[in-house]
Design an enzyme around this catalytic site. Structure first.
Site, mmCIF file in Angstrom:
data_model
loop_
_atom_site.group_PDB
_atom_site.id
_atom_site.type_symbol
_atom_site.label_atom_id
_atom_site.label_comp_id
_atom_site.label_asym_id
_atom_site.label_seq_id
_atom_site.Cartn_x
_atom_site.Cartn_y
_atom_site.Cartn_z
ATOM 1 N N ASP A 8 -40.339 43.549 77.035
ATOM 2 C CA ASP A 8 -40.419 43.249 75.612
ATOM 3 C C ASP A 8 -41.867 43.488 75.179
ATOM 4 O OD1 ASP A 8 -41.815 41.020 76.496
ATOM 5 O OD2 ASP A 8 -40.479 39.539 75.587
ATOM 6 N N CYS A 64 -41.415 40.373 80.820
ATOM 7 C CA CYS A 64 -41.582 39.720 79.510
ATOM 8 C C CYS A 64 -42.813 38.828 79.616
ATOM 9 C CB CYS A 64 -40.327 38.980 79.072
ATOM 10 S SG CYS A 64 -39.766 37.665 80.170
ATOM 11 N N THR A 66 -43.037 35.570 80.471
ATOM 12 C CA THR A 66 -42.968 34.733 81.677
ATOM 13 C C THR A 66 -42.134 35.343 82.800
ATOM 14 O OG1 THR A 66 -40.990 33.656 80.815
ATOM 15 C CG2 THR A 66 -43.120 32.612 80.308
ATOM 16 N N HIS A 97 -33.982 38.947 102.193
ATOM 17 C CA HIS A 97 -32.915 37.952 102.326
ATOM 18 C C HIS A 97 -31.883 38.003 101.204
ATOM 19 C CE1 HIS A 97 -35.082 34.997 105.280
ATOM 20 N NE2 HIS A 97 -35.099 36.249 105.693
ATOM 21 N N HIS A 132 -27.650 37.524 106.242
ATOM 22 C CA HIS A 132 -27.986 37.543 104.815
ATOM 23 C C HIS A 132 -26.950 38.332 104.005
ATOM 24 C CE1 HIS A 132 -31.657 35.590 105.897
ATOM 25 N NE2 HIS A 132 -31.930 36.567 106.757
HETATM 26 C C1 RB5 Z 1 -41.914 36.235 73.821
HETATM 27 O O1 RB5 Z 1 -42.808 35.480 73.067
HETATM 28 C C2 RB5 Z 1 -41.485 35.461 75.057
HETATM 29 O O2 RB5 Z 1 -40.663 34.394 74.712
HETATM 30 C C3 RB5 Z 1 -40.785 36.384 76.044
HETATM 31 O O3 RB5 Z 1 -41.636 37.435 76.367
HETATM 32 C C4 RB5 Z 1 -40.398 35.779 77.375
HETATM 33 O O4 RB5 Z 1 -41.459 35.107 77.971
HETATM 34 C C5 RB5 Z 1 -39.139 35.012 77.414
HETATM 35 O O5 RB5 Z 1 -38.699 34.521 78.465
#
Ligand code: RB5
Length: 140
Positions: A8, A64, A66, A97, A132
């Site tokens: 993203d 993304c 996180t 695994h 596994h």
């Molecule tokens: C975008 O602000 C953020 O929410 C997205 O990149 C991501 O971290 C969502 O899990």
């Protein structure tokens, strides 16, 4: 080995960096996004996961902010085993695994150097099979 990659807006710059470094030389299908303009991560994660599930590509990489949203979406696609990894040990074990076929991480969590190490380790580690394989079969 064919790889689909997607991010993203939060992961766009890290995706671009990886395409210009550790992913150079691989057969990579870039499925967006193509700028830092805000987009919704499910709109990127789903087509990448479907490309893996359908066999169009061997592996997927999703970035993304996180890595959490991407891994949630990818894991809903049947046949996809998505692993969110923030260091190389988990990346290695997710291949050995869990036979992970989609790698996710967060551009707001790790830097370019760590992401390169994770991708290198993940792409170069085979599945151990054996006991596994039985466990991975039970996921399906
Ligand atoms: C975008 O602000 C953020 O929410 C997205 O990149 C991501 O971290 C969502 O899990």
């Amino acid at each position: 080995m064919k790889i689909a990659i997607g991010s993203d807006h939060a992961g766009f710059e890290l995706k671009s960096a990886l395409l210009g470094s550790v992913l150079k030389g691989y057969d990579v299908l870039d499925m967006g996004t193509d700028s830092t303009r805000s987009v919704d991560y499910p709109d990127i994660a789903k087509p990448v996961a479907q490309a893996v599930a359908s066999g169009k590509v061997d592996y997927g990489i999703l970035i993304c902010g996180t890595g959490i949203g991407m891994s949630m979406v990818a894991g809903k696609v049947r046949g996809v085993r998505a692993a969110r990894c923030s260091e190389p040990y988990s990346a290695e074990m997710s291949r050995r695994h869990n036979d992970a076929n989609v790698l996710c991480f967060g551009a707001r969590v790790i830097g370019v150097g760590m992401a390169e190490m994770i991708v290198e380790k993940w792409l170069s580690t085979p599945f151990d099979g054996g006991r596994h394989a039985r466990r991975v079969g039970k996921i399906e």
